[in-house]
Design an enzyme around this catalytic site. Sequence first.
Site, PDB file in Angstrom:
ATOM      1  N   CYS A  91      -1.107   0.941  -4.070  1.00 18.18           N
ATOM      2  CA  CYS A  91      -0.854   0.446  -3.042  1.00 18.18           C
ATOM      3  C   CYS A  91       0.517  -0.194  -3.053  1.00 18.18           C
ATOM      4  CB  CYS A  91      -1.905  -0.944  -2.893  1.00 18.18           C
ATOM      5  SG  CYS A  91      -1.294  -1.906  -1.653  1.00 18.18           S
TER       6      CYS A  91
ATOM      7  N   CYS B 193       0.962  -3.610  -1.846  1.00 16.85           N
ATOM      8  CA  CYS B 193       0.617  -4.653  -2.963  1.00 16.85           C
ATOM      9  C   CYS B 193       1.911  -5.062  -3.869  1.00 16.85           C
ATOM     10  CB  CYS B 193      -0.540  -4.209  -3.778  1.00 16.85           C
ATOM     11  SG  CYS B 193      -2.196  -3.865  -2.517  1.00 16.85           S
TER      12      CYS B 193
END
Length: 104
Positions: free
Chosen positions: A29, A32
């Site tokens: 991600c 993230c």
Amino acid sequence: MKSVTNDNFKEEVLQTEKPVLVEFFSDGCVPCKRMSPVLAEIEEEYGQIKIVKLNINFSADTASEYSVMSSPTFVFFKGGNEVKRVRGVVSKDDLEDIIEEVLA
């Protein structure tokens, strides 16, 4: 930041006295990864809140239990209960505002 899993989530998040911010993330991600330095700064600045990360790929049971459908998802716990949730990339200022609200 401490990592938590299905095995220690209850102890590290639900049974702690401090409010806890859990980042539900995944390895691939990109958003993230963008949030990691922001969380590190907040962790240094706010000793009154515990910040942990839970990898949804390896702890899918806990992610499912809390209906986490995307990453990053930030869930704030206080007294073992979810009190606030935000999804996606969030500014440091917005996270700090939520932390102040949770600490109040």
